[in-house]
Design a protein around this motif. Structure first.
Motif, mmCIF file in Angstrom:
data_model
loop_
_atom_site.group_PDB
_atom_site.id
_atom_site.type_symbol
_atom_site.label_atom_id
_atom_site.label_comp_id
_atom_site.label_asym_id
_atom_site.label_seq_id
_atom_site.Cartn_x
_atom_site.Cartn_y
_atom_site.Cartn_z
ATOM 1 N N MET A 214 4.493 -5.264 10.945
ATOM 2 C CA MET A 214 5.695 -5.206 10.115
ATOM 3 C C MET A 214 5.893 -6.522 9.365
ATOM 4 N N VAL A 215 5.706 -7.643 10.066
ATOM 5 C CA VAL A 215 5.835 -8.963 9.450
ATOM 6 C C VAL A 215 4.797 -9.138 8.348
ATOM 7 N N ASP A 216 3.541 -8.813 8.619
ATOM 8 C CA ASP A 216 2.480 -8.974 7.622
ATOM 9 C C ASP A 216 2.717 -8.076 6.412
ATOM 10 N N TYR A 217 3.177 -6.844 6.662
ATOM 11 C CA TYR A 217 3.421 -5.902 5.567
ATOM 12 C C TYR A 217 4.531 -6.418 4.661
ATOM 13 N N VAL A 218 5.638 -6.862 5.256
ATOM 14 C CA VAL A 218 6.770 -7.345 4.466
ATOM 15 C C VAL A 218 6.376 -8.586 3.667
ATOM 16 N N LEU A 219 5.700 -9.527 4.293
ATOM 17 C CA LEU A 219 5.280 -10.733 3.580
ATOM 18 C C LEU A 219 4.350 -10.394 2.418
ATOM 19 N N HIS A 220 3.484 -9.425 2.616
ATOM 20 C CA HIS A 220 2.567 -9.026 1.545
ATOM 21 C C HIS A 220 3.312 -8.381 0.388
ATOM 22 N N GLU A 221 4.238 -7.463 0.698
ATOM 23 C CA GLU A 221 4.982 -6.794 -0.371
ATOM 24 C C GLU A 221 5.838 -7.788 -1.151
#
Length: 597
Positions: free
Chosen positions: A264-271
């Protein structure tokens, strides 16, 4: 037929191939030749029609050598979504056997699959936003579809530079989770694996279901047509239970029991880094392994990311959080329905202090190495060299540099075998969709570079971080999960799972231990990681390091100073976090490369 008539027919055929490009044209990228057997391929073709594909993939490739290409029987149609109305649309293909059934094959050296996506960058005039976005996610240690550029011909007519993209599928080289069989209807077997996306759709009952918050869950694997009722109800209840943790005054306590927070953290940072206009609302893929939690990703669709959507006026481009955009919280004005909004559990988790702390820590790790400006410069510089000749050819075919481009644009050379006016263009709302109009391709690429760096600087300020002058690490450990040698090997060379873990979650595709050199105790978990056999876990004051490589393990602070270093063997190593690393931010490395959590 007389000789003169034959000559006229032959000249006419060659002339068709010479409409816009020389028959002797050579390329430094692969070439795909699609033949639809005199059938129209336009926006009205919703079901895949039979066709053939030939692929040339040498160091240089010539149109005149099309007959030498590797042949495939395929089905093909125009991709769904707003891009279907572009004059240069996306295409979906299915490789088929002689009887018309799906057949897995390797394309351009990638692991075999029957389904592939041919992405046509049109409003993305850098030609590389999709590839760049997917690369960034892989650099963070997450699986994301592989991409490779090529030139496309359809029925002898040049269609421009395209990007071969893996479809999001369940298999051991992509989303590696257990296959959910018809008989998996109870106990542990019922819990996975599932792949779906949150998206807008006009017929959700044919494709999936709605959650209690009204989100569309479009089923990918299993599909709506193949999923058992009890399986669908299980997934629906799981997501509804997650949503309930944030309703009626609840603060989400326990959400980490339902969601893989690291993903979730990686996805949000990427978006947020890519400043993706479609983030959290469209093409939001997630999956759930057997016995595991909701895992965010893989990624899909980035032509409107990285400051390429200014015409939509979503918030303050570059200097506002996409996840806090009112269009994401209340429903996009372009959604056509209230279900096109971000999941409330994600929006509310974003506000939690514990999530923000994890976000800041992970941002510091990624920005200090694999997302460092110098790492990104190296990628973009290499892409400029790689695509230079192809871009020149593409923009002769599609002269839209310096112009507002979008739906309803005319095609300088319309599709063959289609009635006039019924090609892939037309029917849109005649509105430019791209947010930048540089007059050169180089200018488009430099615009991407500039805007991504500006976005990084803004996020640094918001998250309280100052990037080091040089990257701490520039590559993750063991990228072979993304570029695996998938060819068959002798049994004694196969890396396999120890007996005691062969039935663990996500162990699909592995067998029990055969080789005495295989490290004991390696957990085959977390196939969303870059490497499922090389990672570490923090348990209180201890580190558990899992590796099938061994070597030099080090903890490095965000300025590149070594805080701790030791040699470790293959298998599992447990270490007490050294005093030199306590209460500090650091990156774990193995043999000088980033080791993922």
């Amino acid at each position: 037929m007389c000789l003169g008539t034959q000559r006229i027919v032959k000249v006419a055929f060659i002339g068709a191939l010479l409409v816009s490009f020389s028959f002797a044209q050579t390329y430094d990228l692969p070439i795909f030749f699609v033949d639809t057997k005199n059938k129209c391929l336009d926006k009205y073709v919703t079901e895949k029609i039979p066709a053939t594909l030939k692929v040339l993939d040498g160091k240089t490739n010539a149109v005149a050598d099309s007959a030498k290409g590797t042949p495939y029987d395929i089905g093909i149609n125009i991709g769904e979504g707003y891009s279907a109305l572009f004059p240069k649309p996306n295409y979906g293909i299915e490789i088929r056997d002689k009887k018309g059934g799906a057949k897995s094959e390797s394309l351009l050296g990638y692991p075999p699959s029957s389904g592939w996506f041919l992405r046509g960058p049109y409003i993305d005039k850098s030609l590389l936003r999709e590839s760049f976005a997917q690369w960034l996610f892989r650099q963070a240690g997450r699986y994301s579809p592989r991409t490779r550029h090529f030139h496309l011909y359809v029925n002898g007519v040049y269609r421009g530079v395209y990007v071969l993209t893996e479809e999001i599928n369940r298999d051991k080289y992509r989303v590696n989770i257990d296959e959910l069989k018809d008989t998996d209807i109870k106990d542990e077997n019922l819990t996975g694996g599932y792949i779906w996306k949150f998206d807008t759709t006009s017929n959700i009952s044919d494709k999936g279901f709605n959650t209690s918050d009204g989100l569309n869950v479009v089923l990918n694997a299993p599909s709506k047509q193949s999923i058992q009722k009890v399986q669908e109800e299980y997934l629906k209840k799981y997501l509804n239970d997650l949503e309930a943790l944030f309703k009626n005054g609840k603060d989400g306590t326990g959400y980490d029991g339902y969601v893989d927070v690291a993903s979730m953290v990686d996805y949000v940072l990427h978006e947020e880094l890519t400043d993706n206009t479609d983030s959290y609302v469209y093409n939001f893929f997630s999956y759930k392994p057997r016995g595991g939690k909701v895992t965010l990703g893989p990624l899909w669709q980035y032509d409107l990311a990285m400051s390429n959507s200014s015409n939509f006026g979503y918030g303050n481009p570059g200097k506002s959080w996409q996840i806090e955009n009112s269009n994401k919280t209340s429903g996009s004005p372009m959604s056509g329905g209230s279900s096109a909004k971000a999941p409330q559990w994600l929006l509310q988790a974003w506000k939690r202090a514990d999530f923000q702390n994890k976000l800041k820590d992970r941002w510091a790790e990624l920005r200090s190495g694999v997302w460092h400006p110098k790492t990104i410069d190296a990628y973009l510089d290499s892409m400029k060299t790689y695509l230079k000749n192809a871009a020149d050819i593409n923009f002769k075919r599609w002269p839209n540099l310096g112009k507002n481009s979008g739906q309803n644009d005319p095609d300088p050379e319309p599709m063959k075998y289609c009635n006039s006016g019924s090609g892939s263009s037309g029917g849109g709302f005649s509105m430019g969709m791209g947010g930048n109009n540089a007059t050169t391709w180089d200018g488009e690429v430099e615009h991407v570079r500039k805007k991504v760096k500006e976005r990084m600087t803004w996020m640094d300020q918001e998250l309280g971080f100052l990037a080091p002058a040089n990257p701490v690490v520039t590559a993750p450990v063991d990228p072979t999960i993304h570029e695996p040698d998938w060819h068959e090997k002798p049994a004694e060379e196969i890396v396999v799972t120890p007996q005691e873990h062969k039935n663990s979650p996500n162990s699909k595709g592995f067998t029990e231990l055969k080789s005495p050199t295989q490290p004991q105790g390696i957990h085959q978990e977390g196939f969303g990681r870059l490497s499922p056999t090389n990672y570490f876990v923090v348990n209180g004051n201890h580190l558990e390091i899992y590796t099938d490589l061994g070597g030099t393990f080090a903890l490095i602070d965000l300025n590149g100073s070594v805080l701790f270093k030791t040699r470790i063997e293959t298998g599992v190593t447990s270490l007490k976090i050294p005093a030199t690393a306590k209460d500090k931010r650091w990156i774990a490395t193995l043999n000088g490369k980033m080791l993922n959590k």
